[in-house]
Design an enzyme around this catalytic site. Structure first.
Site, PDB file in Angstrom:
ATOM      1  N   CYS A   1      28.659  65.881  56.838  1.00 54.98           N
ATOM      2  CA  CYS A   1      28.958  67.329  55.846  1.00 54.98           C
ATOM      3  C   CYS A   1      27.866  68.561  57.701  1.00 54.98           C
ATOM      4  O   CYS A   1      28.592  69.073  58.281  1.00 54.98           O
ATOM      5  CB  CYS A   1      29.433  68.393  55.733  1.00 54.98           C
ATOM      6  SG  CYS A   1      31.026  67.764  54.116  1.00 54.98           S
TER       7      CYS A   1
ATOM      8  N   LYS B   1      37.049  55.164  55.989  1.00 54.32           N
ATOM      9  CA  LYS B   1      36.580  53.710  56.214  1.00 54.32           C
ATOM     10  C   LYS B   1      36.785  52.776  54.739  1.00 54.32           C
ATOM     11  O   LYS B   1      36.515  51.217  54.976  1.00 54.32           O
ATOM     12  CB  LYS B   1      34.715  53.508  56.992  1.00 54.32           C
ATOM     13  CG  LYS B   1      34.995  53.568  58.235  1.00 54.32           C
ATOM     14  CD  LYS B   1      33.375  53.060  58.447  1.00 54.32           C
ATOM     15  CE  LYS B   1      32.801  54.115  58.927  1.00 54.32           C
ATOM     16  NZ  LYS B   1      31.398  53.515  59.197  1.00 54.32           N
TER      17      LYS B   1
ATOM     18  N   CYS C   1      24.035  68.633  52.532  1.00 56.41           N
ATOM     19  CA  CYS C   1      25.204  67.545  52.918  1.00 56.41           C
ATOM     20  C   CYS C   1      24.934  66.807  53.828  1.00 56.41           C
ATOM     21  O   CYS C   1      25.755  67.482  54.950  1.00 56.41           O
ATOM     22  CB  CYS C   1      26.786  67.263  52.651  1.00 56.41           C
ATOM     23  SG  CYS C   1      27.587  65.565  52.617  1.00 56.41           S
TER      24      CYS C   1
ATOM     25  N   CYS D   1      28.992  66.501  46.652  1.00 61.26           N
ATOM     26  CA  CYS D   1      29.524  66.951  48.390  1.00 61.26           C
ATOM     27  C   CYS D   1      30.922  67.400  47.735  1.00 61.26           C
ATOM     28  O   CYS D   1      31.228  66.975  47.596  1.00 61.26           O
ATOM     29  CB  CYS D   1      29.818  66.558  49.227  1.00 61.26           C
ATOM     30  SG  CYS D   1      30.413  66.817  50.505  1.00 61.26           S
TER      31      CYS D   1
ATOM     32  N   HIS E   1      32.570  65.079  50.256  1.00 61.89           N
ATOM     33  CA  HIS E   1      31.935  64.113  50.013  1.00 61.89           C
ATOM     34  C   HIS E   1      32.569  62.941  49.061  1.00 61.89           C
ATOM     35  O   HIS E   1      31.777  61.456  48.269  1.00 61.89           O
ATOM     36  CB  HIS E   1      30.928  63.051  51.361  1.00 61.89           C
ATOM     37  CG  HIS E   1      31.769  63.308  52.385  1.00 61.89           C
ATOM     38  ND1 HIS E   1      31.063  64.717  53.323  1.00 61.89           N
ATOM     39  CD2 HIS E   1      31.434  62.593  53.544  1.00 61.89           C
ATOM     40  CE1 HIS E   1      31.315  65.068  54.546  1.00 61.89           C
ATOM     41  NE2 HIS E   1      31.922  63.370  54.611  1.00 61.89           N
TER      42      HIS E   1
ATOM     43  N   HIS F   1      38.453  57.208  65.661  1.00 59.33           N
ATOM     44  CA  HIS F   1      39.455  57.129  65.638  1.00 59.33           C
ATOM     45  C   HIS F   1      40.608  57.423  65.602  1.00 59.33           C
ATOM     46  O   HIS F   1      40.501  58.398  66.568  1.00 59.33           O
ATOM     47  CB  HIS F   1      39.697  56.985  64.101  1.00 59.33           C
ATOM     48  CG  HIS F   1      39.198  58.518  63.608  1.00 59.33           C
ATOM     49  ND1 HIS F   1      39.756  59.252  63.419  1.00 59.33           N
ATOM     50  CD2 HIS F   1      37.879  58.505  62.066  1.00 59.33           C
ATOM     51  CE1 HIS F   1      39.552  60.391  62.931  1.00 59.33           C
ATOM     52  NE2 HIS F   1      38.557  59.553  62.116  1.00 59.33           N
TER      53      HIS F   1
ATOM     54  N   LYS G   1      44.212  59.326  53.268  1.00 57.98           N
ATOM     55  CA  LYS G   1      43.453  60.423  54.292  1.00 57.98           C
ATOM     56  C   LYS G   1      42.677  58.782  54.778  1.00 57.98           C
ATOM     57  O   LYS G   1      42.809  58.083  54.407  1.00 57.98           O
ATOM     58  CB  LYS G   1      42.029  60.452  53.679  1.00 57.98           C
ATOM     59  CG  LYS G   1      41.475  61.617  53.837  1.00 57.98           C
ATOM     60  CD  LYS G   1      40.168  62.405  52.260  1.00 57.98           C
ATOM     61  CE  LYS G   1      39.330  62.740  53.315  1.00 57.98           C
ATOM     62  NZ  LYS G   1      38.161  63.055  52.872  1.00 57.98           N
TER      63      LYS G   1
ATOM     64  N   HIS H   1      40.750  61.424  66.398  1.00 56.39           N
ATOM     65  CA  HIS H   1      40.055  61.742  67.500  1.00 56.39           C
ATOM     66  C   HIS H   1      41.032  62.301  68.617  1.00 56.39           C
ATOM     67  O   HIS H   1      40.838  62.535  69.487  1.00 56.39           O
ATOM     68  CB  HIS H   1      38.764  61.318  68.268  1.00 56.39           C
ATOM     69  CG  HIS H   1      37.536  60.719  66.795  1.00 56.39           C
ATOM     70  ND1 HIS H   1      37.525  59.142  66.112  1.00 56.39           N
ATOM     71  CD2 HIS H   1      37.189  61.745  67.013  1.00 56.39           C
ATOM     72  CE1 HIS H   1      36.312  60.443  65.457  1.00 56.39           C
ATOM     73  NE2 HIS H   1      36.279  61.039  65.848  1.00 56.39           N
TER      74      HIS H   1
HETATM   75 ZN   LIG Z   1      29.771  66.460  52.777  1.00 60.58          ZN
END
Ligand SMILES: [Zn+2]
Length: 480
Positions: A129, A303, A126, A143, A146, A19, A300, A22
């Site tokens: 992560c 997806k 997680c 998490c 997440h 995306h 943020k 990157h």
């Molecule tokens: Zn995480």
């Protein structure tokens, strides 16, 4: 012999397509790599893909294909994006390949045996992560990043004795032998280290790893924890073997060892990684540059929000130069920044079309009409503040010095009114004015190369010494 510089991006997980975030890191790192070359360094610019993560294993399971097949396909998206953005990397390392695996295993073998031990361990993990959380950090078993349930892991694993390196790491960072840019990120890490360092797990069972990853030397039941092997990519790519000339030149005796990373993985690069290197008797990085995250129109990138911007589509719409310009000039290098297409277009029109593009066009038009041949090139020192800004990775400020010069030159044209010199047949005055303009445009052409490599070339071609100027296509047509 020229001073050397090793510079790398982080290696992205390839569980999905790249995306715009990157692209941000690729372009920043490329700008620095090009700047280092421009100022006489012999550069090794590395990027690659992190393929040994559980994320990839799970993504492949979801699609019903092998992990290797998923990595092969998705790595192509990342590798294919690089030339589209004019990223000038010298190598691309894939962590599922032998060169990498050999290097990661060699790093493990070179690690001080006192620093690796085996113990029974329970932790909350997680996969998103690829990291453990303590009960305190994850109060509700989720998490904190997440917000997904953590997995309880109970295994016998190898650990790295990070606790032994607290003082050495503090010394390295406080003395700026390891420079962390910006200062806010340096302070965060210093506070983290002063809070006390815990040993960390560097392996997992082959079963939990889905039979995927780098085997621990001498223990086929264990594979390396993905971060241990991923960090090793930086030296594995230089061929971590006794007597390897690339390793010698760019790491062991290298003048600069620079990593460009996102803020979420600072700790891995400025605590774990230097400690792993010190334990193996290898030099630590000299600079870690930490960039912020991108949001899309204030949100943020995610997806589930459906706001993922494919950098390819932006390049197709606006061209690589415009995308590079916005990422480097329109967004703070170190704070979180927002990618908004409205601001993108605004900045494009203001800076590229109306300022630099228009300037080049005016000089070209007047020069062509006068059949002017530019003089030979002379030294073109950078505008004041340019080098200082680049040394601190303040890309926007460095580019700003060039655009300030372009603004001045446009104002000079307004003041001198060369078209009137033309009407009055003041040929000598006009030629002198064009020479002055072209000399300054060559300053821009030279130092804009880290930001806009194609524009740099176009500008040089427009005003070639001894060749009468002709009128070509505009550099940056206005967006409407
Ligand atoms: Zn995480």
């Amino acid at each position: 012999m020229s001073p050397t510089a090793f510079i790398s991006t982080a290696i992205p997980y390839v569980n999905a397509r790249p995306h715009i975030g990157h692209a941000f890191e690729f372009v920043q790192t490329d700008a620095m790599a090009r700047y280092l070359r421009l100022t006489g360094r012999d550069v090794f610019f590395l990027t690659g893909s992190d393929e040994n993560s559980l994320k990839n294993v799970r993504a492949a399971q979801d699609e019903g294909i092998s992990t290797q097949a998923l990595c092969d396909r998705n790595t192509e998206y990342f590798e294919g994006l690089l030339p589209l953005l004019d990223v000038s990397n010298d190598a691309f390392i894939r962590t599922s390949r032998d060169l990498h695996k050999r290097g990661a295993q060699e790093l493990w073998r070179r690690t001080d045996p006192q620093d690796i031990y085996k113990k029974h361990y329970t932790g909350l993990y997680c996969v998103g992560c690829e990291d453990f959380y303590s009960e305190k950090e994850a109060a509700d078993g989720k998490c904190p990043d997440h917000l997904t349930p953590l997995e309880r892991i109970e295994e016998e694993n190898y650990f790295f004795r990070l606790s032994r390196y607290q003082d050495k790491l503090l010394d390295l960072i406080e003395s700026n032998q390891l420079r962390i840019v910006p200062a806010t990120k340096r302070n965060e890490i210093l506070a983290f280290i002063r809070g006390g360092l815990l040993d960390f797990s560097i392996s997992r069972s082959r079963r939990r790893a889905g039979d995927w990853g780098v085997e621990v030397p001498g223990d086929p039941d264990q594979v390396m924890y993905v971060w241990y092997d991923a960090l090793a990519n930086y030296i594995a790519a230089l061929d971590l073997r006794e007597g390897s000339p690339t390793l010698e030149k760019f790491w062991l005796r290298g003048d600069e060892r620079i990593h460009c990373i996102g803020k979420g993985i600072n700790r891995f690069h400025t605590v774990y990684w230097p400690a792993m290197l010190l334990s193996a008797g290898l030099p630590a990085p000299t600079t870690v540059f930490v960039h912020g995250y991108l949001t899309i129109n204030g949100q943020k990138i995610s997806k589930s929000l459906g706001n993922v911007i494919d950098p390819r589509s932006q390049v197709e719409l606006y061209g690589s130069e415009a995308v590079r310009y916005f990422l480097l000039r329109g967004i703070s290098a170190t704070e979180d920044g927002d990618y908004s297409e409205a601001r993108f277009r605004e900045l494009y029109n203001a800076d590229l079309a109306n300022n630099l593009g228009n300037l080049a066009r005016r000089v070209e038009t007047i020069g062509a009409k006068a059949a002017h041949s530019p003089k030979p090139e002379a030294d073109a020192p950078a505008p004041a503040g340019y080098h200082e800004a680049m040394a601190d990775f303040r890309f926007s400020d460095a580019a700003g010095t060039l655009w300030a010069l372009a603004t001045d030159l446009n104002q000079r044209i307004e003041a001198v009114k060369p078209w009137e010199l033309q009407k009055q047949n003041k040929a000598a005055e006009l030629a002198a004015f064009l020479d002055e303009m072209i000399a300054s445009l060559r300053v821009i052409a030279h130092w804009v190369e880290p930001f806009l490599p194609k524009t740099a070339k176009r500008l040089r071609d427009m005003f070639q010494p001894g060749t009468p100027i002709t009128r070509g296509d505009p550099l940056f047509p206005r967006l409407v």
